[in-house]
Write a protein that holds these residues in place. Structure first.
Motif, PDB file in Angstrom:
ATOM      1  N   LEU A 956       0.817  -1.219   0.000  1.00 15.05           N
ATOM      2  CA  LEU A 956       0.000   0.000   0.000  1.00 15.05           C
ATOM      3  C   LEU A 956       0.848   1.264   0.000  1.00 15.05           C
ATOM      4  O   LEU A 956       0.458   2.282  -0.579  1.00 15.05           O
ATOM      5  N   PHE A 957       1.989   1.181   0.667  1.00 15.38           N
ATOM      6  CA  PHE A 957       2.846   2.370   0.770  1.00 15.38           C
ATOM      7  C   PHE A 957       4.280   1.971   0.429  1.00 15.38           C
ATOM      8  O   PHE A 957       4.743   0.893   0.812  1.00 15.38           O
ATOM      9  N   ASP A 958       4.972   2.839  -0.285  1.00 14.50           N
ATOM     10  CA  ASP A 958       6.347   2.533  -0.716  1.00 14.50           C
ATOM     11  C   ASP A 958       7.318   2.768   0.434  1.00 14.50           C
ATOM     12  O   ASP A 958       7.547   3.898   0.844  1.00 14.50           O
ATOM     13  N   ASP A 959       7.864   1.648   0.963  1.00 15.09           N
ATOM     14  CA  ASP A 959       8.795   1.752   2.093  1.00 15.09           C
ATOM     15  C   ASP A 959      10.226   1.456   1.657  1.00 15.09           C
ATOM     16  O   ASP A 959      11.083   1.167   2.485  1.00 15.09           O
ATOM     17  N   GLY A 960      10.481   1.475   0.348  1.00  9.36           N
ATOM     18  CA  GLY A 960      11.811   1.137  -0.159  1.00  9.36           C
ATOM     19  C   GLY A 960      11.840  -0.238  -0.791  1.00  9.36           C
ATOM     20  O   GLY A 960      12.823  -0.613  -1.422  1.00  9.36           O
ATOM     21  N   GLY A 961      10.766  -1.011  -0.621  1.00  3.02           N
ATOM     22  CA  GLY A 961      10.666  -2.307  -1.291  1.00  3.02           C
ATOM     23  C   GLY A 961      10.777  -3.505  -0.385  1.00  3.02           C
ATOM     24  O   GLY A 961      10.695  -4.649  -0.840  1.00  3.02           O
ATOM     25  N   LEU A 962      10.941  -3.298   0.924  1.00  5.10           N
ATOM     26  CA  LEU A 962      11.081  -4.439   1.844  1.00  5.10           C
ATOM     27  C   LEU A 962       9.808  -5.288   1.858  1.00  5.10           C
ATOM     28  O   LEU A 962       9.871  -6.515   1.933  1.00  5.10           O
ATOM     29  N   THR A 963       8.652  -4.621   1.741  1.00  3.79           N
ATOM     30  CA  THR A 963       7.375  -5.337   1.746  1.00  3.79           C
ATOM     31  C   THR A 963       7.283  -6.309   0.576  1.00  3.79           C
ATOM     32  O   THR A 963       6.621  -7.336   0.656  1.00  3.79           O
ATOM     33  N   LEU A 964       7.971  -6.018  -0.508  1.00  2.00           N
ATOM     34  CA  LEU A 964       7.965  -6.881  -1.690  1.00  2.00           C
ATOM     35  C   LEU A 964       9.123  -7.887  -1.658  1.00  2.00           C
ATOM     36  O   LEU A 964       8.977  -9.022  -2.135  1.00  2.00           O
ATOM     37  N   LEU A 965      10.274  -7.457  -1.114  1.00  2.00           N
ATOM     38  CA  LEU A 965      11.467  -8.320  -1.127  1.00  2.00           C
ATOM     39  C   LEU A 965      11.292  -9.563  -0.248  1.00  2.00           C
ATOM     40  O   LEU A 965      11.692 -10.662  -0.637  1.00  2.00           O
ATOM     41  N   ILE A 966      10.662  -9.399   0.917  1.00  2.00           N
ATOM     42  CA  ILE A 966      10.501 -10.547   1.836  1.00  2.00           C
ATOM     43  C   ILE A 966       9.665 -11.657   1.197  1.00  2.00           C
ATOM     44  O   ILE A 966      10.077 -12.819   1.205  1.00  2.00           O
ATOM     45  N   PRO A 967       8.483 -11.344   0.588  1.00  2.00           N
ATOM     46  CA  PRO A 967       7.730 -12.427  -0.075  1.00  2.00           C
ATOM     47  C   PRO A 967       8.523 -13.070  -1.219  1.00  2.00           C
ATOM     48  O   PRO A 967       8.431 -14.277  -1.444  1.00  2.00           O
ATOM     49  N   TYR A 968       9.295 -12.256  -1.963  1.00  2.00           N
ATOM     50  CA  TYR A 968      10.096 -12.824  -3.063  1.00  2.00           C
ATOM     51  C   TYR A 968      11.108 -13.831  -2.517  1.00  2.00           C
ATOM     52  O   TYR A 968      11.246 -14.943  -3.050  1.00  2.00           O
ATOM     53  N   LEU A 969      11.831 -13.457  -1.458  1.00  2.00           N
ATOM     54  CA  LEU A 969      12.823 -14.364  -0.869  1.00  2.00           C
ATOM     55  C   LEU A 969      12.148 -15.620  -0.326  1.00  2.00           C
ATOM     56  O   LEU A 969      12.683 -16.725  -0.413  1.00  2.00           O
ATOM     57  N   LEU A 970      10.954 -15.420   0.233  1.00  2.00           N
ATOM     58  CA  LEU A 970      10.221 -16.539   0.834  1.00  2.00           C
ATOM     59  C   LEU A 970       9.836 -17.569  -0.226  1.00  2.00           C
ATOM     60  O   LEU A 970      10.026 -18.779  -0.048  1.00  2.00           O
ATOM     61  N   THR A 971       9.324 -17.084  -1.359  1.00  2.00           N
ATOM     62  CA  THR A 971       8.852 -18.011  -2.405  1.00  2.00           C
ATOM     63  C   THR A 971      10.006 -18.632  -3.184  1.00  2.00           C
ATOM     64  O   THR A 971       9.781 -19.510  -4.013  1.00  2.00           O
ATOM     65  N   ASN A 972      11.219 -18.207  -2.934  1.00  2.00           N
ATOM     66  CA  ASN A 972      12.390 -18.847  -3.541  1.00  2.00           C
ATOM     67  C   ASN A 972      12.800 -20.101  -2.790  1.00  2.00           C
ATOM     68  O   ASN A 972      13.607 -20.881  -3.272  1.00  2.00           O
TER      69      ASN A 972
END
Length: 1139
Positions: A956-972
């Protein structure tokens, strides 16, 4: 030390009694010299001092104080019964008492016996102006070695403090612990019955028992133990039946080069062996012990097994060599029993049985046999050299003419016939092995550190000189070819055409060049040249017998000793049967039987030409690793690597290791490959099994060295967005108390970023830092055992916030520092003290102040499982066997809050009162209630494979991308790889398609796969009235309601209860409140079936939003949902689309 100017009041009365001038006015020390100190009374001190010879204090202290009427001597019998930790006032004794000094052997007077004062000669001399000399050595007083006449429990340096166990050199003593010297006086110094609280492990107890039984053990010096064995092993059959042939093929010059090359390899290995052997006490096990303690159990375990096997097969090789010689003699006398092959088997079997009998009879018998065999061998060598100086006419036809320059010159160069330099070297090199024969019985040496370097290097020197002497002498007095025919003389008319050295002596053997089969004598044709040359031939045969039997005997002893040491270390659990020793010398009888069986099997095969190169390569692999050990230890630069043998160099050792590997391939390339495959296979097996040993190997030292170097190097490099990793400080409390939090964070940090399990310990009036250190190591082991790549960092603090600040500031090292704080959601925020909620929110504020990102995990069932009995088995098998009773599994009987790392009150309970430590069989069978059952199941959900599902990212809010990076690392990760990422963003109704395309473009540039993008156009729609009403009801108890009271009263209440929500604040953030309620509605609508929801964490401005309102926001946002992760980065970019 000057006397205190004021006498302490509590000691004044006793000070009067103990004044030196209380009795007759005898010359004595001044007031400053008769000061007294408080001394701790050790448990059973009288029993120790009176009965134990090893710790008897042979004090020579005539005391005038005890002679005074006022001083009542203490009854010696009561000393041992005194309560632990009590004190006794003890004064310095007056040495000026009339009478001569008591001799050290005289028992002290009854009254003085329990006094703990010990005065050395120096201190007495100084205190009496040099009038008396008391010959008392403080080092002999093993009961806390009182120092320099001062009445202190501090101990002077003593070797017995540094022993690992009580065996085998002497009694292990325990120095006073830091706690005993440093802690406050009302603490009991000997709580556990041991001065340092360390009970002996079963291995140490066994070693201590072994030490008690070790009287009468046979130990060898460097000559009998090392020199004799090495010389016998190096001087093999090769000396008598192959050396002359090598000279014939390679010539004197290249033969000397071959000997020199082999000696260089063995000398470098000898120097390396000496370095390792002098870097601390060496136990039994020889090459295995040296390699395993230097490079660790992986290399040691692999090389130990093949080294023991090589020695066992070498027994067969040497015995067959002996049997072949005997069979040749029988054939010459036409006395064969059956045929040659079966005769070799029969004689070999009888021989190995006799050798086994000598070995089993004991090391002393074996040593006597070795001395006899060495005598025979040296006699044979001397016999040969004497023979070279006695030219005999009858021997000329077989090529022996005595020393002559022309023969020497003719034999100087090579004359290879179907051989090459390296093939000849390969045949000779096994003769130079055997340098570890002395080291292999290191456990039977009186002083391995002296014996191994001295004996091994001297043996290499002596044997090398003899080999060179034989090479030069055979090449100087024997021609390469001779027919053995006395009629092959040179007539005068053909003298001019004869160019061979033999022509000078009237013999022409030139026909041998065309008729190879006709010439059976000379260096290149007759293996028995040395026997022919010698003064008395049969002595050479005896020498051959001696060389083979001594080498066989040395190998028959080495193999079981090395194998026994390997089995004792339990590297291969299935082989522990062979660890047992018998008799005073701890003889490995089972190992002898096994070696005998292996040797007998290979003797019966009787085809050793294939086995021989493999055995040589096995030995060379051992030499290579010994050399590499020294290089590795020097490279690691560990302070513990300080051999007393200084004549080594790390680069020379490395060159030695490379040389050994080269020689392995020179001797036989396929055998070298086979050896390397075997070593590698065993190395991988031992690495996989991870034996539970810690020998302080150079591998550990080098790992530390490299970690430190790389960490420092990393600190000098600026961070880059491409290399950003979430490095998490996870407030888990005890690592096993919040498994879901631990597992989820570990899922995205494993092999990617740092994870630190932070634990704040509060509620201690007097924190026990020693316990904290013990728990730190214990829980770190628990993490390793559970294959969780994380660090456990506990701290003591006054409250949770202070402890969190400590961790936020100090956790990590250099660039390996956390950048993200992870906590559990405080599920019980409405039930407890609201000041805990204030503290919880302050921790989030502190994280943002320290430029951390913040992540909060909420499970509707909760996170904390520490109150459930038997929820985890913390103890490893080792800790169970060590008798550790105080390991904490549960923390508190009441359910702790998920937000707190530890409750201030609940953690003050003692370790022993922890519910998990009282766990018994009955408690394991008590069924859990439904709530706890659900909690336990929920806590384990991230340990399982997630299956096909979704991870919903509400960015919802741009915090630098951590909100997106954690799910990406998780699904790897393997557990989450079947889950798809769905992205939800806020937008406007009229721009939904545009917003979706923009987000899709951004995600594709970030190279992040997603299955769907949903734009929430109705995000700003007002929430349902019943949900708003529920929120109002939720916050009602926490409102300040300042409009209903005086302003002063309202301000006072707000100051005392800062968490209260003001009407003004509620109105100001009405829109934000509605958004949280609306988001929960949307989450339930879109993500109710997601495996995990990741959503932007709402921010609260410091000083503006009360903690109760903020917690209410988080509560309504995340309630009644699947596992939800609220994430807020520190607003620094953590994603980039630039290369």
């Amino acid at each position: 030390m000057s006397a205190p100017s004021v006498t302490p009041p509590a000691a004044a009365a006793e000070g009067e009694l103990l004044r030196p001038d209380a009795g007759d006015n005898m010359p004595g020390p001044t007031h400053s010299q008769s000061r007294f100190q408080v001394d701790l009374v050790a448990e059973a001190a009288a029993a120790v001092e009176d009965k134990s010879p090893s710790s008897e204090a042979s004090t020579t202290v005539p005391s005038s104080d005890m002679a005074t009427p006022g001083a009542v001597p203490e009854d010696p019998g009561t000393s041992g019964e005194e309560a632990k930790g009590r004190f006794r006032v003890v004064n310095f004794a007056d040495p000026s008492e009339a009478g001569s000094p008591v001799s050290p052997d005289t028992a002290p007077a009854e009254g003085v016996r329990n006094g703990d004062t010990v005065m050395s000669e120096t201190s007495l001399h100084s205190s009496t102006g040099g009038q008396h000399h008391y010959h008392y050595d403080t080092h002999t007083n093993t009961y806390y070695l009182r120092t320099f006449g001062h009445n202190t429990i501090d101990a002077v340096p003593n070797i017995d403090f540094y022993r690992q166990t009580a065996a085998p050199l002497g009694e292990k003593l325990i120095r006073p612990t830091l706690s005993e010297l440093h802690d406050e006086l009302d603490k009991e110094p000997f709580e556990d019955g041991f001065a340092n609280g360390d009970e002996l492990t079963p291995a140490e107890e066994a070693a201590a028992k072994e030490a008690l039984d070790s009287k009468g053990v046979v130990k060898f010096g460097w000559i009998k133990g090392v020199l004799v064995r090495c010389m016998l092993n190096i001087w093999g059959v090769m000396l008598f039946i192959r050396m002359s042939w090598i000279v014939g093929e390679a010539g004197i010059a290249l033969s000397c080069l071959i000997v020199a090359m082999a000696t260089v390899v063995t000398t470098i290995t000898g120097l390396s062996t000496s370095a390792i052997a002098t870097n601390g006490f060496v136990r039994g096990g020889g090459a295995y012990y040296l390699i395993s303690r230097s490079l660790g159990p992986e290399f040691g375990g692999s090389i130990g097994l093949i080294f023991a096997f090589a020695n066992a097969v070498a027994v067969a090789m040497y015995v067959v060599g002996f049997a072949e010689t005997v069979v040749e003699l029988l054939a010459g006398a036409d006395a064969l029993m059956t045929d040659e092959l079966n005769d070799i088997r029969i004689i070999g079997t009888i021989t190995v049985i006799l050798l086994l009998g000598i070995s089993v009879a004991g090391m002393e018998w074996e040593a006597k046999a070795q001395i006899f065999l060495l005598f025979v061998l040296i006699t044979a060598i001397i016999n040969y050299f004497i023979g070279t100086f006695i030219p005999v006419k009858s021997k000329e036809s077989v090529g022996f003419f005595g020393y002559d320059g022309s023969i020497m010159w003719e034999n100087m160069g090579p004359n290879f016939r179907g051989e090459t330099f390296f093939s000849v070297f390969a045949i000779f090199f096994p003769a130079a092995t055997g340098i570890l024969a002395g080291a292999n019985i290191s456990g039977d040496l009186a002083d391995p550190q002296l014996a191994i370097p001295k004996g091994t290097l001297l043996a290499i020197l002596i044997t090398g000189i003899v080999y060179l002497g034989v090479a030069v002498s055979t090449g100087s007095c024997i021609v390469r070819d001779a027919s053995g025919n006395m009629n092959d003389t040179v007539s005068s008319q053909f003298m001019a055409n004869c160019t061979d050295a033999s022509c000078k002596f009237g013999f022409d053997f030139s026909a041998c060049k065309s008729d190879k089969d006709g010439c059976r004598y000379g260096l290149q044709n007759d293996f028995q040249v040395m026997s022919m040359v010698s003064g008395f031939g049969p002595i050479i045969t005896a020498g051959i017998f001696s060389a083979t039997l001594s080498s066989a005997l040395a190998s028959l002893v080495s193999a079981p000793k090395v194998f026994q040491a390997l089995c004792k270390d339990n590297i291969y659990p299935s082989l522990t049967l062979f660890a047992k020793g018998y008799g005073k010398n701890n003889e490995p009888l089972r190992g002898y039987i096994l070696t005998f069986v292996i040797a007998l099997a290979f003797i019966l095969i009787a085809e050793l030409n294939i086995i021989a190169p493999i055995i040589s390569n096995f030995f060379l692999a051992s030499y290579a690793l010994i050399n590499f050990s020294v290089f590795h230890a020097s490279l690691a630069n560990s302070p513990g690597w300080r051999p007393s043998f200084k004549y080594y160099n790390m680069w020379v050792s490395l060159a030695g290791a490379v040389l050994c590997c080269v020689v392995m391939f020179v001797i036989n390339w396929w055998a070298a490959l086979f050896t390397n495959v075997i070593v590698l296979g065993l190395y991988i097996y031992v690495s996989y099994k991870k034996p539970d040993v810690n020998w302080g190997s150079s591998t550990q030292a080098l790992t530390y060295h490299q970690a430190l170097t790389h960490t420092l190097h990393l600190s000098g490099v600026e961070d880059h967005i491409k290399n950003f990793r979430p490095q998490c400080l996870v407030m888990t409390g005890y690592p096993n108390s919040r498994p879901a939090l631990l597992d989820l964070v570990h899922s995205f940090t494993k092999n990617v970023g740092l994870m630190i399990c932070g634990h704040v310990r509060t509620g201690y009036r007097r924190p026990n830092f020693k316990d904290l250190a013990t728990e730190q190591s214990r829980y770190q082991r628990w993490l390793l055992k559970n294959e969780t790549k994380a660090f456990y960092t506990p701290v003591f603090a006054d409250d949770m916030r202070q402890g969190s600040q400590f961790l936020l500031q100090a956790a990590g090292l250099g660039r390996l520092r956390p950048n993200t704080l992870v906590m559990g959601f405080k599920n019980d925020w409405r039930d407890g003290d609201m000041m805990n909620v204030e503290m919880y929110m302050s921790i989030i504020h502190d994280a943002f102040d320290f430029q951390y990102g913040a992540v909060i995990l909420r499970l509707k069932e909760g996170l904390d499982v520490s109150h459930i009995h038997g929820q985890d088995d913390l103890l490893s098998s080792q800790e169970k066997s060590s008798g550790l009773k105080d390991v904490i599994v549960s923390i508190d009987t009441s359910k702790d809050s998920d937000g707190d790392s530890s409750k201030p009150s609940s953690k003050a309970t003692s370790l022993q009162n922890s519910p998990a430590t009282q766990k018994d069989k009955k408690s394991m069978t008590v069924p859990l209630n439904v709530c706890d059952q659900r909690l336990l199941e929920a806590s384990q959900q991230f340990q399982k494979k997630q299956g096909k599902g979704t991870v919903d990212v509400w960015w919802l809010f741009d915090d630098g991308g951590l909100t997106l990076l954690i799910p990406y690392l998780l699904t790897n990760k393997k557990r989450w790889k079947d889950c798809k990422i769905r992205v939800f963003i806020g937008g406007k109704i009229n721009r939904i398609d545009h917003d979706r395309r923009a987000m899709a473009t951004l995600l594709s540039k970030f190279r992040i796969d997603f299955s769907d993008i949903t734009v929430l156009g109705d995000i700003n729609t007002k929430p349902k009235k019943e949900h708003v009403a529920a929120f109002e009801e939720l916050i009602e108890p926490y409102r300040l309601k300042e409009d209903d009271m005086e302003q002063e009263a309202a301000e006072h209440l707000k100051n005392s209860e800062p968490w209260r929500i003001t009407d003004n604040e509620l109105e100001l953030y009405r829109a934000k409140t509605n958004r949280q309620i609306r988001l929960n509605e949307l989450l339930k609508e879109h993500s109710s079936t997601a495996n995990l929801i990741v959503i932007s964490l709402p921010l609260a401005r410091k000083g503006a939003v009360s903690s109760a309102l903020y917690m209410a926001w988080l509560e309504v946002l995340s309630k009644e949902l699947p596992p939800i992760l609220l994430v807020r980065g520190n607003h620094q970019s953590v994603l980039t689309f630039y290369s």
